[in-house]
Structures are given as structure tokens and as C-alpha cells.
Design a protein around this motif. Structure first.
Motif, short mmCIF file in Angstrom:
data_model
loop_
_atom_site.label_atom_id
_atom_site.label_comp_id
_atom_site.label_asym_id
_atom_site.label_seq_id
_atom_site.Cartn_x
_atom_site.Cartn_y
_atom_site.Cartn_z
N GLN A 152 40.60 155.16 -9.05
CA GLN A 152 41.10 154.47 -10.76
C GLN A 152 39.79 154.12 -11.63
O GLN A 152 39.59 154.40 -12.48
CB GLN A 152 41.90 153.26 -11.22
N MET B 78 46.83 139.62 -10.03
CA MET B 78 46.14 140.97 -10.27
C MET B 78 45.65 141.70 -8.78
O MET B 78 45.47 141.53 -8.20
CB MET B 78 44.62 140.33 -10.38
N LYS B 79 46.27 142.86 -9.75
CA LYS B 79 45.82 144.25 -8.90
C LYS B 79 44.54 144.98 -8.94
O LYS B 79 44.12 145.00 -9.93
CB LYS B 79 46.79 145.08 -9.45
N LEU B 80 44.37 145.04 -7.82
CA LEU B 80 42.53 145.55 -7.81
C LEU B 80 42.76 147.17 -7.65
O LEU B 80 43.49 147.75 -7.12
CB LEU B 80 42.52 145.65 -6.27
N PRO B 81 41.48 147.43 -9.00
CA PRO B 81 42.40 148.90 -8.77
C PRO B 81 41.22 149.82 -7.65
O PRO B 81 40.94 149.14 -7.30
CB PRO B 81 40.71 149.43 -9.80
N THR B 82 41.76 151.24 -7.79
CA THR B 82 41.56 151.74 -6.27
C THR B 82 40.75 152.83 -6.93
O THR B 82 40.13 152.84 -7.92
CB THR B 82 42.51 153.10 -6.64
#
Length: 138
Positions: free
Chosen positions: A8, A1-5
Motif C-alpha cells: 500500500q 488504526m490499521k497500519l498500511p502494508t
């Protein structure tokens, strides 16, 4: 899972709640004031494909800490407010929409500046590579 910036998250909030902010001009009975707009954290989290608590934590613990400040008159300017019991979400979470858009515009400017510098560096590298190739083979 890529964390949102951060950018974003703020862009999603802007897109999801821009109309809510603007509707106050036509009907000021929809909320107590124009500045603070209720944020649907679950909707934002679902769009970003993360847990609601991740979005809440970024807004409440990180971005609030980074961007809240105190005016000369000792009044506090807050980015994000937890108006009720977080677990029950009774009164909801609200964001200072005009302040958020200002922060978002600054983040977008910085991103464009970084992207432009990267593009220029790539073009420079390509021109250098072509120059070296031409000088070696000619």
C-alpha cells in the motif's frame, strides 16, 4: 488504526510521484538525476491516514534493510535515501523509483498469485459442498 502494508505504501508513492519521475525526460534541471525522486512523506502518510514517521520508518528501517544490496563492484543500490536532516526535511527523502517499481511489480504479482489460489480453494470448497449435499439427499 490499521497500519498500511508495504504494498500500500509503495502503491501510494508510485501513484503520487509517477509524473515526477517522467518529467525528468522533458526537464532534467528539476533534480540531480532521473533515478531518485523526492517523496512527499507527509502527503503519503495523510492518504494512508497514519503518522509521517510510520511511513518514514517503514521505508528507511524496514524496506531499505530488506531490499538494499551491494553489487559485485562494491557499489550499493539503495531503495530509499534520507538526503537531509530528517527533522527539518531540508533536502528531503528520495526513492529509487525504477527499483521501487520493480519491487512493487513483484509484490503485486505475489498478491495476485495468493488471491488466485484463494479463489480456487473457495471454488473447490463450494463444489465439494454441493457434491456432498447432492450425494446425501439423492
Amino acid at each position: 488504526m490499521k497500519l498500511p502494508t508495504d504494498i500500500q505504501i509503495l502503491e501510494k508513492i508510485y501513484k503520487a510521484h509517477k509524473n515526477d519521475f517522467e518529467q525528468y525526460e522533458n526537464d532534467n534541471s528539476i533534480r540531480d538525476n532521473k533515478i531518485f525522486v523526492r517523496v512527499d512523506l507527509l502527503k503519503i502518510a495523510q492518504e494512508l491516514k497514519v503518522d509521517k514517521d510510520i511511513v518514514f520508518g517503514r521505508l528507511y528501517y524496514h524496506l531499505n534493510h530488506k531490499f538494499n544490496y551491494q553489487n559485485a563492484g562494491n557499489s550499493h543500490v539503495k531503495l530509499f535515501i534520507n538526503r537531509g536532516d530528517y527533522g527539518k526535511d531540508e533536502k528531503g527523502h528520495e526513492i529509487n523509483f525504477p527499483y521501487m517499481t520493480s519491487i512493487l511489480a513483484g509484490m503485486q504479482y505475489e498478491r495476485r498469485k495468493y488471491q488466485m489460489a484463494t479463489i480456487i480453494a473457495i471454488i473447490s470448497l463450494a463444489v465439494s459442498t454441493i457434491s456432498v449435499t447432492i450425494s446425501v439427499f439423492l
